[in-house]
Design a protein around this motif. Structure first.
Motif, PDB file in Angstrom:
ATOM      1  N   UNK A 229     -19.228  30.418 -91.774  1.00  0.00           N
ATOM      2  CA  UNK A 229     -19.770  29.724 -92.937  1.00  0.00           C
ATOM      3  C   UNK A 229     -19.084  28.379 -93.102  1.00  0.00           C
ATOM      4  N   UNK A 230     -19.672  27.526 -93.934  1.00  0.00           N
ATOM      5  CA  UNK A 230     -19.187  26.152 -94.079  1.00  0.00           C
ATOM      6  C   UNK A 230     -19.199  25.733 -95.536  1.00  0.00           C
ATOM      7  N   UNK A 231     -18.178  24.953 -95.919  1.00  0.00           N
ATOM      8  CA  UNK A 231     -18.108  24.326 -97.228  1.00  0.00           C
ATOM      9  C   UNK A 231     -18.198  22.815 -97.059  1.00  0.00           C
ATOM     10  N   UNK A 232     -19.080  22.201 -97.801  1.00  0.00           N
ATOM     11  CA  UNK A 232     -19.201  20.743 -97.791  1.00  0.00           C
ATOM     12  C   UNK A 232     -19.127  20.233 -99.223  1.00  0.00           C
ATOM     13  N   UNK A 233     -19.013  18.903 -99.354  1.00  0.00           N
ATOM     14  CA  UNK A 233     -18.890  18.317-100.683  1.00  0.00           C
ATOM     15  C   UNK A 233     -17.544  18.616-101.301  1.00  0.00           C
ATOM     16  N   UNK A 234     -16.470  18.531-100.485  1.00  0.00           N
ATOM     17  CA  UNK A 234     -15.151  18.935-100.932  1.00  0.00           C
ATOM     18  C   UNK A 234     -14.387  17.840-101.660  1.00  0.00           C
ATOM     19  N   UNK A 235     -14.639  16.581-101.325  1.00  0.00           N
ATOM     20  CA  UNK A 235     -13.828  15.500-101.869  1.00  0.00           C
ATOM     21  C   UNK A 235     -14.067  15.326-103.367  1.00  0.00           C
ATOM     22  N   UNK A 236     -13.000  15.127-104.134  1.00  0.00           N
ATOM     23  CA  UNK A 236     -13.154  14.914-105.572  1.00  0.00           C
ATOM     24  C   UNK A 236     -13.740  13.541-105.857  1.00  0.00           C
ATOM     25  N   UNK A 237     -14.094  13.332-107.121  1.00  0.00           N
ATOM     26  CA  UNK A 237     -14.589  12.033-107.570  1.00  0.00           C
ATOM     27  C   UNK A 237     -13.654  11.498-108.645  1.00  0.00           C
ATOM     28  N   UNK A 238     -12.998  10.332-108.427  1.00  0.00           N
ATOM     29  CA  UNK A 238     -13.119   9.511-107.226  1.00  0.00           C
ATOM     30  C   UNK A 238     -12.406  10.169-106.054  1.00  0.00           C
ATOM     31  N   UNK A 239     -12.849   9.907-104.808  1.00  0.00           N
ATOM     32  CA  UNK A 239     -12.252  10.560-103.642  1.00  0.00           C
ATOM     33  C   UNK A 239     -10.810  10.121-103.416  1.00  0.00           C
ATOM     34  N   UNK A 240     -10.018  11.012-102.857  1.00  0.00           N
ATOM     35  CA  UNK A 240      -8.622  10.724-102.553  1.00  0.00           C
ATOM     36  C   UNK A 240      -8.328  11.106-101.110  1.00  0.00           C
ATOM     37  N   UNK A 241      -7.274  10.521-100.552  1.00  0.00           N
ATOM     38  CA  UNK A 241      -6.838  10.896 -99.217  1.00  0.00           C
ATOM     39  C   UNK A 241      -6.328  12.334 -99.229  1.00  0.00           C
ATOM     40  N   UNK A 242      -6.481  12.995 -98.111  1.00  0.00           N
ATOM     41  CA  UNK A 242      -5.998  14.362 -97.960  1.00  0.00           C
ATOM     42  C   UNK A 242      -4.807  14.363 -97.022  1.00  0.00           C
ATOM     43  N   UNK A 243      -3.749  15.118 -97.374  1.00  0.00           N
ATOM     44  CA  UNK A 243      -2.572  15.117 -96.514  1.00  0.00           C
ATOM     45  C   UNK A 243      -2.098  16.509 -96.127  1.00  0.00           C
ATOM     46  N   UNK A 244      -2.897  17.546 -96.386  1.00  0.00           N
ATOM     47  CA  UNK A 244      -2.528  18.869 -95.911  1.00  0.00           C
ATOM     48  C   UNK A 244      -3.700  19.832 -96.026  1.00  0.00           C
ATOM     49  N   UNK A 245      -3.597  20.930 -95.301  1.00  0.00           N
ATOM     50  CA  UNK A 245      -4.523  22.050 -95.438  1.00  0.00           C
ATOM     51  C   UNK A 245      -3.726  23.326 -95.202  1.00  0.00           C
ATOM     52  N   UNK A 246      -3.952  24.351 -96.016  1.00  0.00           N
ATOM     53  CA  UNK A 246      -3.249  25.608 -95.818  1.00  0.00           C
ATOM     54  C   UNK A 246      -4.146  26.772 -96.192  1.00  0.00           C
ATOM     55  N   UNK A 247      -3.859  27.917 -95.590  1.00  0.00           N
ATOM     56  CA  UNK A 247      -4.583  29.142 -95.920  1.00  0.00           C
ATOM     57  C   UNK A 247      -3.591  30.180 -96.426  1.00  0.00           C
ATOM     58  N   UNK A 248      -3.955  30.814 -97.527  1.00  0.00           N
ATOM     59  CA  UNK A 248      -3.140  31.864 -98.112  1.00  0.00           C
ATOM     60  C   UNK A 248      -3.690  33.217 -97.675  1.00  0.00           C
ATOM     61  N   UNK A 249      -2.844  34.059 -97.098  1.00  0.00           N
ATOM     62  CA  UNK A 249      -3.235  35.389 -96.655  1.00  0.00           C
ATOM     63  C   UNK A 249      -2.657  36.436 -97.614  1.00  0.00           C
ATOM     64  N   UNK A 250      -3.471  37.022 -98.484  1.00  0.00           N
ATOM     65  CA  UNK A 250      -2.968  38.096 -99.343  1.00  0.00           C
ATOM     66  C   UNK A 250      -2.822  39.414 -98.594  1.00  0.00           C
ATOM     67  N   UNK A 251      -3.312  39.473 -97.354  1.00  0.00           N
ATOM     68  CA  UNK A 251      -3.162  40.652 -96.502  1.00  0.00           C
ATOM     69  C   UNK A 251      -2.889  40.159 -95.092  1.00  0.00           C
ATOM     70  N   UNK A 252      -2.365  41.038 -94.263  1.00  0.00           N
ATOM     71  CA  UNK A 252      -2.034  40.654 -92.890  1.00  0.00           C
ATOM     72  C   UNK A 252      -3.306  40.413 -92.079  1.00  0.00           C
ATOM     73  N   UNK A 253      -3.192  39.572 -91.056  1.00  0.00           N
ATOM     74  CA  UNK A 253      -4.304  39.354 -90.133  1.00  0.00           C
ATOM     75  C   UNK A 253      -3.743  39.240 -88.725  1.00  0.00           C
ATOM     76  N   UNK A 254      -4.556  39.633 -87.754  1.00  0.00           N
ATOM     77  CA  UNK A 254      -4.061  39.698 -86.373  1.00  0.00           C
ATOM     78  C   UNK A 254      -3.897  38.315 -85.755  1.00  0.00           C
TER      79      UNK A 254
END
Length: 333
Positions: A229-254
């Motif tokens: 699946x895909x998410x689009x339209x992520x940038x806020x208004x007014x748009x800002x630079x992005x300097x990180x991305x992270x994923x939170x795992x509430x459960x273990x994954x292989x």
């Protein structure tokens, strides 16, 4: 084990003993002991604690936790087998897990709400969504593809997950996304392969987006499926630079793979990967990541315990050790 890796492992274990969760502490303690899971089971049996391999694996991966009296006795024996101080594991279990609808708040020893702070919107989002698949689905792999444009701003996030059913008649899963700079208008979720989007809930003030993904077939125990699946339209208004991305795992994954695609004409000066036990915990495992000739950087992690895995970058000289958090994407119950 190499001295450097052994030292890092014991530092991570010491941190997990202080901060939890139970599954991460158990996983790291087994790694530090050098014992296989079968050897741990045999040592427990020699002490009169009969625990199956499957149960130990589920405890280690955060898919279940000890709650019955005989299991709690086994945990105290585990501390002895793994050379931990009394209470290092048992002290992290806390009260018995809540049952019923409120149980969706807690995943594998990590409270999602506590990890981000108290958000009433989180409860509102999940109210009415089917939490089936919370523990009945094992996440075998997750691939995030996060792309940025030449203006250093987000373009899209696509996610591909391989999951396995641990029960019969599973037809859906719920995913959760959070942005720290809520966009306007709201982001759009699109099913790409293997699923379709069901109900979507958005909390504009806190930046939470929750959505049901309906599988293209009903799964029986042992079946696997791939959802994209895909998410689009992520940038806020007014748009800002992005300097990180992270994923939170509430459960273990292989396995987890994060691919960040920068525009080849605008690549960062430096990228580093990091891990955390919770969002507010200190960084661990920080190391530089190469940005390739096509503008792509990636992170790969296997046997991921509950916690955070991310990549951050600096567009100029000097990487800020604690950048202002803008965006995170976790799986939900």
């Amino acid at each position: 084990m190499e001295p450097a890796r052994s030292g890092a492992l014991h530092r991570d274990l010491a941190h997990a003993v202080r901060m939890g969760p139970f599954s991460a502490t158990l996983h790291l303690a087994i790694e530090a002991s050098g014992l296989t899971l079968e050897q741990v089971r045999a040592e427990l049996a020699a002490r009169g604690a009969l625990v199956s391999m499957a149960t130990l694996s589920y405890w280690r991966r955060g898919l279940s936790r000890p709650e019955r009296p005989e299991s709690l006795v086994a945990v105290r024996s585990l501390e002895e087998v793994l050379g931990l101080s009394a209470g290092a594991l048992s002290g992290q279990l806390g009260p018995r897990r809540p049952r019923g609808r409120s149980a969706v708040r807690r995943e594998s020893g990590l409270d999602v709400v506590d990890a981000w702070g108290a958000h009433r919107e989180y409860d509102d989002l999940l109210r009415g969504l089917d939490p089936a698949g919370r523990l009945e689905l094992t996440r075998l792999s997750t691939l995030d593809r996060y792309s940025l444009g030449p203006d250093r701003r987000e373009v899209a996030l696509s996610t591909c997950q391989v999951v396995r059913a641990e029960a019969d008649d599973l037809s859906r899963m719920t995913v959760l996304y959070r942005t720290y700079d809520p966009p306007s208008p709201a982001p759009v979720m699109t099913a790409l392969h293997g699923c379709r989007v069901g109900r979507v809930r958005i909390a504009a003030d806190s930046g939470f987006v929750a959505a049901e993904l309906l599988f293209d077939r009903v799964l029986r125990r042992g079946d696997t499926t791939v959802v994209d699946y895909e998410l689009t339209g992520l940038s806020p208004t007014p748009p800002t630079e992005t300097d990180f991305y992270q994923r939170f795992f509430p459960y273990a994954t292989a396995m987890y793979v994060l691919m960040v695609q920068f525009d080849p004409a605008t690549v960062p000066a430096r990228c580093v990967r990091y891990e955390r036990r919770t969002e507010a915990a200190p960084d661990q495992g920080v190391r530089e990541v190469w940005v390739g000739a096509t503008g792509q950087a990636h992170v790969m992690a296997t046997d991921v315990p509950p916690g955070v895995v991310g990549l951050r970058w600096d567009w100029g000289a000097g990487l800020n050790d604690a950048p202002s958090i803008r965006r995170a994407d976790p799986p939900a119950p």
